[in-house]
Design an enzyme around this catalytic site. Structure first.
Site, PDB file in Angstrom:
ATOM      1  N   SER A 227      -7.060  -9.417   2.595  1.00  0.00           N
ATOM      2  CA  SER A 227      -5.926  -9.203   2.351  1.00  0.00           C
ATOM      3  C   SER A 227      -5.683  -7.952   3.430  1.00  0.00           C
ATOM      4  O   SER A 227      -6.290  -6.905   3.193  1.00  0.00           O
ATOM      5  CB  SER A 227      -5.576  -8.741   0.910  1.00  0.00           C
ATOM      6  OG  SER A 227      -5.612  -9.849   0.033  1.00  0.00           O
TER       7      SER A 227
ATOM      8  N   ASP B 236       5.402  -7.553   0.478  1.00  0.00           N
ATOM      9  CA  ASP B 236       3.661  -7.124   0.270  1.00  0.00           C
ATOM     10  C   ASP B 236       3.218  -6.321   1.455  1.00  0.00           C
ATOM     11  O   ASP B 236       2.066  -6.691   1.989  1.00  0.00           O
ATOM     12  CB  ASP B 236       2.884  -8.306   0.052  1.00  0.00           C
ATOM     13  CG  ASP B 236       1.621  -7.811  -0.450  1.00  0.00           C
ATOM     14  OD1 ASP B 236       1.469  -6.916  -1.165  1.00  0.00           O
ATOM     15  OD2 ASP B 236       0.618  -8.933  -0.498  1.00  0.00           O
TER      16      ASP B 236
ATOM     17  N   HIS C  85      -0.094  -4.849  -2.141  1.00  0.00           N
ATOM     18  CA  HIS C  85      -1.305  -4.940  -3.197  1.00  0.00           C
ATOM     19  C   HIS C  85      -2.566  -4.330  -2.959  1.00  0.00           C
ATOM     20  O   HIS C  85      -3.398  -4.010  -3.906  1.00  0.00           O
ATOM     21  CB  HIS C  85      -1.187  -6.568  -3.712  1.00  0.00           C
ATOM     22  CG  HIS C  85      -2.005  -7.207  -2.816  1.00  0.00           C
ATOM     23  ND1 HIS C  85      -1.653  -8.045  -1.702  1.00  0.00           N
ATOM     24  CD2 HIS C  85      -3.305  -7.606  -2.899  1.00  0.00           C
ATOM     25  CE1 HIS C  85      -2.743  -8.652  -1.180  1.00  0.00           C
ATOM     26  NE2 HIS C  85      -3.694  -8.404  -1.772  1.00  0.00           N
TER      27      HIS C  85
END
Length: 393
Positions: free
Chosen positions: A247, A169, A139
C-alpha cells in the site's frame, strides 16, 4: 599486723622440730616470670605475619608476578562512508522490458515504517519531486506518532506528515534528503484495459528493498468499499500481485511512469483474489498539490442524492445517467437551478452513466469550482453551472 612479706608459721611442735634437716640439699624456688599482656602478644603475632607477607609481596612484585598484562594492540575503528547516491537510468523507450522498468523505478520507491503506543506497521511510498516529498496512503500512516522512511539504498530518515486525505486514501510525507531519485509521472486518462502494468512496493514489509511484480491493467473506474463508511472511486484494477505492505507503492506503465498509487487488494470469504487497486495518478496529483500547499483537500460537493437510471431497448436496460432523487441543504446543484427528477448525463463534457462515474468525476474538483453539467429535464437538455460546495470531513 605484720609487715608485708613472707609469713612465718607459728612454732608448733608437731614432732618434726627436733629433726635435723642439714643433710638434705637446699632447694631454692625460682620466681615465675611476669605474665605478658594478651594484646601485646596478639600484636606481636600480627606484626610478624604482616612482615612476612610484605616480604613475600615484595619478592613477587620484583619478579613481575603482579604486573598487569599488556592489552593486545587493536586497530583503530574504520572510517565509515555511505554508499554513493543512486542515479536512475535514463527515460525508457516504448516497449521496454519489466527489467528496465524495475531498474528505473526502484530508487524512487521507499518503505514506510510507522509506530504508535498501540501498534507498529508499515507500507510503501513513492518519491514525488525533488523537494523531499513522499506519497503514500492515508491508511498506512493513520494513527501513527512516529514515521520513518527507508530508501532503496538502506538510508533511514524520520518523516514529517504534511497532510492526509481519507476520501482518496492519499497522504504526503517529507524527509530532509536532497539527493532524491524522483519518479516519472504518467497519466491515467489514456490507459487501456490490457496494457502492461508493473507494481513496485514493499509487500509484507520484507527487508532488502522493494519488490517488483508485473501484470496488466485489468479494469478502469472501479469503486471499492475499503472500510466502514469509506468508498474509493475511479480506481485502476490490476492483476499485478499486490499484498499487505505494498500500500502506497507505485503502479507503473511500460515506460516506468507513475500511473497510480497502489491502495487495496480484493479479498473475499476465501481470501485474497489476486486483484489489486490503485488511485489513478490524474486524481492523485491534485490531491497531492493541495496537501503540500495547505495540508488538506477541500473536496467538491454537488449536494444531491441520486441513483443510476436506465433506458430500455430491445428488452435490455442500459445505464444512461444519474437521476436526482433528493436535494441536500445548501445544495450547490439547487442554487444553480437543478431540480428533483433531473438526469445528469455529463460533467464538464465527460459522459457519466452511473452514480460511481459521477462521483469519480466530482473528485477531480474542489470547493468553489464552477463545474458545467449537462442535464435531461423532461424531454429537454439543459446546461447548469453549479459553484461547488465543500465536503465536511
Amino acid at each position: 599486723m605484720t609487715p608485708e612479706g613472707p609469713t612465718r608459721p607459728p612454732e608448733i611442735d608437731d614432732g618434726w622440730a627436733s629433726y635435723d634437716f642439714s643433710d638434705y640439699p637446699r632447694v631454692e624456688v625460682v620466681p615465675e616470670p611476669p605474665k605478658k599482656d594478651r594484646w601485646t602478644i596478639a600484636l606481636g603475632i600480627a606484626g610478624g605475619v604482616l612482615l612476612g607477607t610484605g616480604l613475600t609481596l615484595a619478592v613477587l612484585g620484583a619478579t613481575g608476578t603482579f604486573t598487569e598484562p599488556t592489552s593486545p594492540t587493536l586497530p583503530p575503528p574504520p572510517t565509515l562512508t555511505v554508499p554513493p547516491a543512486t542515479v536512475a537510468p535514463p527515460a525508457l523507450a516504448e516497449g521496454s522490458s519489466a527489467i528496465d522498468v524495475a531498474l528505473r523505478a526502484i530508487p524512487s520507491i521507499v518503505t514506510v515504517e510507522v509506530s504508535s503506543f498501540l501498534f507498529d506497521a508499515g507500507g510503501s511510498g513513492v518519491v514525488y519531486g525533488d523537494n523531499g516529498y513522499i506519497v503514500t496512503n492515508n491508511h498506512v500512516i493513520e494513527g501513527a506518532s512516529d514515521i520513518v522512511v527507508i530508501f532503496s539504498d538502506g538510508a533511514r530518515y524520520p518523516a514529517q506528515l504534511i497532510g492526509t486525505d481519507p476520501l482518496t486514501d492519499i497522504a504526503v510525507l517529507k524527509v530532509d534528503r536532497s539527493d532524491l531519485t524522483t519518479i516519472d509521472i504518467g497519466t491515467s486518462s489514456t490507459l487501456a484495459i490490457g496494457q502492461n502494468a508493473v507494481a513496485v512496493g514493499n509487500p509484507l514489509s520484507l527487508v532488502g528493498g522493494p519488490s517488483v511484480t508485473s501484470g496488466i491493467v485489468s479494469a478502469l473506474n472501479r469503486a471499492l468499499d475499503v472500510e466502514a463508511g469509506t468508498r474509493l472511486y475511479g480506481l485502476i484494477q490490476t492483476d499485478a500481485p499486490i499484498t499487505r505492505g505494498s500500500s502506497g507503492g507505485a503502479l507503473l506503465d511500460g515506460n516506468a511512469r507513475l500511473i497510480g498509487i497502489t491502495t487495496a487488494i480484493a479479498v473475499s470469504d476465501v481470501g485474497a483474489e489476486g486483484l489489486g487497486f490503485a488511485v489513478p495518478i490524474d486524481m492523485a496529483v491534485g490531491v497531492i498539490a493541495d496537501l503540500i500547499d495547505q495540508g488538506k483537500v477541500d473536496h467538491a460537493l454537488l449536494g444531491i442524492r441520486g441513483d443510476t437510471v436506465f433506458a430500455e431497448r430491445d428488452g435490455a436496460e442500459y445505464p444512461v445517467g444519474i437521476g436526482v432523487s433528493g436535494i441536500l441543504d445548501d445544495s450547490a446543484y439547487e442554487m444553480a437551478g437543478g431540480q428533483v427528477n433531473d438526469v445528469i448525463t455529463q460533467v464538464d463534457g465527460v459522459t457519466v452513466t452511473t452514480q460511481d462515474e459521477l462521483l469519480t468525476r466530482i473528485r477531480f474538483y474542489r470547493a468553489d469550482d464552477e463545474v458545467p453539467l449537462t442535464v435531461l429535464r423532461s424531454n429537454s437538455t439543459i446546461e447548469l453551472v453549479p459553484t461547488m460546495g465543500r465536503v465536511q470531513q
